[in-house]
Design a protein around this motif. Sequence first.
Motif, PDB file in Angstrom:
ATOM      1  N   VAL A   1      -6.731  -4.747 -12.459  1.00 17.80           N
ATOM      2  CA  VAL A   1      -6.583  -4.720 -10.984  1.00 17.80           C
ATOM      3  C   VAL A   1      -5.130  -4.259 -10.682  1.00 17.80           C
ATOM      4  CG1 VAL A   1      -6.224  -6.135  -8.881  1.00 17.80           C
ATOM      5  CG2 VAL A   1      -8.140  -6.319 -10.316  1.00 17.80           C
ATOM      6  N   ASP A   2      -4.370  -4.637 -11.704  1.00 13.66           N
ATOM      7  CA  ASP A   2      -2.980  -4.231 -11.485  1.00 13.66           C
ATOM      8  C   ASP A   2      -2.605  -2.678 -11.701  1.00 13.66           C
ATOM      9  OD1 ASP A   2       0.018  -5.227 -10.770  1.00 13.66           O
ATOM     10  OD2 ASP A   2       0.408  -4.594 -13.129  1.00 13.66           O
ATOM     11  N   ASP A   3      -3.429  -2.006 -12.271  1.00 12.43           N
ATOM     12  CA  ASP A   3      -3.612  -0.773 -12.597  1.00 12.43           C
ATOM     13  C   ASP A   3      -3.661  -0.039 -11.519  1.00 12.43           C
ATOM     14  OD1 ASP A   3      -3.035  -1.024 -15.216  1.00 12.43           O
ATOM     15  OD2 ASP A   3      -5.322  -0.593 -16.110  1.00 12.43           O
ATOM     16  N   PHE A   4      -4.352  -0.739 -10.519  1.00  7.31           N
ATOM     17  CA  PHE A   4      -4.815   0.082  -9.144  1.00  7.31           C
ATOM     18  C   PHE A   4      -4.034  -0.699  -8.172  1.00  7.31           C
ATOM     19  CE2 PHE A   4      -8.324  -0.010 -11.975  1.00  7.31           C
ATOM     20  CZ  PHE A   4      -8.718   1.381 -12.337  1.00  7.31           C
ATOM     21  N   LYS A   5      -3.013  -1.278  -8.214  1.00 10.04           N
ATOM     22  CA  LYS A   5      -2.138  -1.920  -7.251  1.00 10.04           C
ATOM     23  C   LYS A   5      -1.589  -0.988  -5.909  1.00 10.04           C
ATOM     24  CE  LYS A   5       2.133  -1.900  -9.667  1.00 10.04           C
ATOM     25  NZ  LYS A   5       3.142  -2.602 -10.370  1.00 10.04           N
ATOM     26  N   ASP A   6      -1.614   0.234  -6.398  1.00 12.69           N
ATOM     27  CA  ASP A   6      -1.042   1.114  -5.315  1.00 12.69           C
ATOM     28  C   ASP A   6      -2.268   1.373  -4.284  1.00 12.69           C
ATOM     29  OD1 ASP A   6       1.105   1.759  -6.557  1.00 12.69           O
ATOM     30  OD2 ASP A   6       0.781   3.858  -7.256  1.00 12.69           O
ATOM     31  N   GLU A   7      -3.418   0.759  -4.450  1.00 14.47           N
ATOM     32  CA  GLU A   7      -4.535   0.700  -3.330  1.00 14.47           C
ATOM     33  C   GLU A   7      -4.676  -0.418  -2.654  1.00 14.47           C
ATOM     34  OE1 GLU A   7      -8.040   3.240  -4.538  1.00 14.47           O
ATOM     35  OE2 GLU A   7      -7.200   3.200  -6.618  1.00 14.47           O
ATOM     36  N   ILE A   8      -3.753  -1.489  -2.766  1.00 13.96           N
ATOM     37  CA  ILE A   8      -3.687  -2.579  -2.276  1.00 13.96           C
ATOM     38  C   ILE A   8      -2.775  -2.615  -0.972  1.00 13.96           C
ATOM     39  CG2 ILE A   8      -3.234  -5.167  -2.396  1.00 13.96           C
ATOM     40  CD1 ILE A   8      -4.179  -5.009  -5.493  1.00 13.96           C
ATOM     41  N   ASP A   9      -3.098  -3.216  -0.029  1.00 14.18           N
ATOM     42  CA  ASP A   9      -1.977  -3.240   1.105  1.00 14.18           C
ATOM     43  C   ASP A   9      -2.446  -4.289   2.059  1.00 14.18           C
ATOM     44  OD1 ASP A   9       0.129  -2.477   2.575  1.00 14.18           O
ATOM     45  OD2 ASP A   9      -0.599  -0.529   3.239  1.00 14.18           O
ATOM     46  N   LEU A  10      -1.479  -4.634   3.161  1.00 13.64           N
ATOM     47  CA  LEU A  10      -1.847  -5.643   3.914  1.00 13.64           C
ATOM     48  C   LEU A  10      -2.622  -5.044   5.162  1.00 13.64           C
ATOM     49  CD1 LEU A  10       1.788  -7.154   4.961  1.00 13.64           C
ATOM     50  CD2 LEU A  10      -0.133  -8.252   3.990  1.00 13.64           C
ATOM     51  N   PHE A  11      -3.604  -5.815   5.481  1.00 14.38           N
ATOM     52  CA  PHE A  11      -4.241  -5.223   6.691  1.00 14.38           C
ATOM     53  C   PHE A  11      -3.321  -5.028   7.993  1.00 14.38           C
ATOM     54  CE2 PHE A  11      -8.066  -7.098   4.369  1.00 14.38           C
ATOM     55  CZ  PHE A  11      -8.856  -5.730   4.491  1.00 14.38           C
ATOM     56  N   ASN A  12      -3.751  -3.983   8.673  1.00 11.54           N
ATOM     57  CA  ASN A  12      -2.901  -3.688   9.995  1.00 11.54           C
ATOM     58  C   ASN A  12      -3.085  -4.966  10.663  1.00 11.54           C
ATOM     59  OD1 ASN A  12      -2.266  -1.085   9.204  1.00 11.54           O
ATOM     60  ND2 ASN A  12      -4.080  -0.193  10.221  1.00 11.54           N
ATOM     61  N   GLY A  13      -1.874  -5.514  11.426  1.00  9.31           N
ATOM     62  CA  GLY A  13      -1.815  -6.465  12.374  1.00  9.31           C
ATOM     63  C   GLY A  13      -1.489  -7.987  11.775  1.00  9.31           C
ATOM     64  N   ILE A  14      -1.558  -7.871  10.379  1.00  9.58           N
ATOM     65  CA  ILE A  14      -1.364  -9.095   9.585  1.00  9.58           C
ATOM     66  C   ILE A  14      -0.087  -9.872   9.945  1.00  9.58           C
ATOM     67  CG2 ILE A  14      -1.342 -10.167   7.427  1.00  9.58           C
ATOM     68  CD1 ILE A  14      -4.055 -10.498   8.542  1.00  9.58           C
ATOM     69  N   GLU A  15       1.013  -9.031   9.644  1.00 10.04           N
ATOM     70  CA  GLU A  15       2.255  -9.603   9.731  1.00 10.04           C
ATOM     71  C   GLU A  15       2.816  -9.886  11.059  1.00 10.04           C
ATOM     72  OE1 GLU A  15       6.557  -9.220   7.483  1.00 10.04           O
ATOM     73  OE2 GLU A  15       5.252  -7.751   7.228  1.00 10.04           O
ATOM     74  N   ASP A  16       2.353  -9.284  11.890  1.00 14.02           N
ATOM     75  CA  ASP A  16       2.695  -9.559  13.398  1.00 14.02           C
ATOM     76  C   ASP A  16       1.867 -10.881  14.035  1.00 14.02           C
ATOM     77  OD1 ASP A  16       4.106  -7.448  13.523  1.00 14.02           O
ATOM     78  OD2 ASP A  16       2.828  -6.023  14.732  1.00 14.02           O
ATOM     79  N   THR A  17       0.754 -11.038  13.379  1.00 11.34           N
ATOM     80  CA  THR A  17      -0.244 -12.019  13.632  1.00 11.34           C
ATOM     81  C   THR A  17       0.572 -13.534  13.075  1.00 11.34           C
ATOM     82  OG1 THR A  17      -2.184 -10.679  13.709  1.00 11.34           O
ATOM     83  CG2 THR A  17      -2.481 -13.184  13.319  1.00 11.34           C
ATOM     84  N   LEU A  18       0.900 -13.265  11.795  1.00 10.16           N
ATOM     85  CA  LEU A  18       1.516 -14.482  11.104  1.00 10.16           C
ATOM     86  C   LEU A  18       2.761 -14.792  11.831  1.00 10.16           C
ATOM     87  CD1 LEU A  18       1.043 -13.283   7.267  1.00 10.16           C
ATOM     88  CD2 LEU A  18      -0.110 -15.066   8.694  1.00 10.16           C
ATOM     89  N   GLN A  19       3.630 -13.852  12.206  1.00  7.82           N
ATOM     90  CA  GLN A  19       5.020 -13.796  13.006  1.00  7.82           C
ATOM     91  C   GLN A  19       4.529 -14.761  14.376  1.00  7.82           C
ATOM     92  OE1 GLN A  19       6.696 -10.366  13.619  1.00  7.82           O
ATOM     93  NE2 GLN A  19       7.296 -10.112  11.512  1.00  7.82           N
TER      94      GLN A  19
END
Length: 207
Positions: free
Chosen positions: A72-90
């Motif tokens: 999975v780490d070989d494909f880590k460039d294809e992992i990202d936060l979903f849009n809006g997650i960090e603003d929601t956590l804040q």
Amino acid sequence: MYKLIVFDIDGTLLDTEVAVLKGLKKCLNDHHNIIVELKDLEFAIGMPGDEVFANFGINDDGFSYSKWIKYVDDFKDEIDLFNGIEDTLQYLKKKNITLGIATSKTRYEYDTTVKSFGINDYFDHVVCIDEVSNPKPHGEPLLKILNEANLSNNEALFLGDTSFDIECARNADIDFGLALWGAHEKCKEMCNKYFSTPEEICELLAK
């Protein structure tokens, strides 16, 4: 008003599906000569690793799972936060909502993936698969967080994207909200509370 909101990781906080399935495909191909299309591996999302490999008749005391995680780490460039997650956590932290994570990842996986996205400081409680006797879909991960937070079942909401998450919430007797931004549509039929975007969680609490 909820006092505690617990999140799943894959498919809820992080968009990991492609990387996870590509890692599994590579593991099955390289170590077991099993060739499977990505679409035929979607059942594995949210499922504990030993159960995934059991579907292929593989029981090798964690060897395959360890290789899967490495790939999975070989494909880590294809992992990202979903849009809006960090603003929601804040927003949730500003509302003094206690935040938790209940995941089928090991603590090592959590430390090497979630932390790299800079959101771990938002969470007051994190329960990983190797920290409970009975992982999801058993209710133990959520019950452990409730106990740590000293809160009752009716004060909590669990957000996830798979049938395993839905069952986990039911087994812990807490409310469940389906994260439609990462969930497969079929899961929508299994629950009565769902959110199209992370921001809708904020709207729920603002009412």
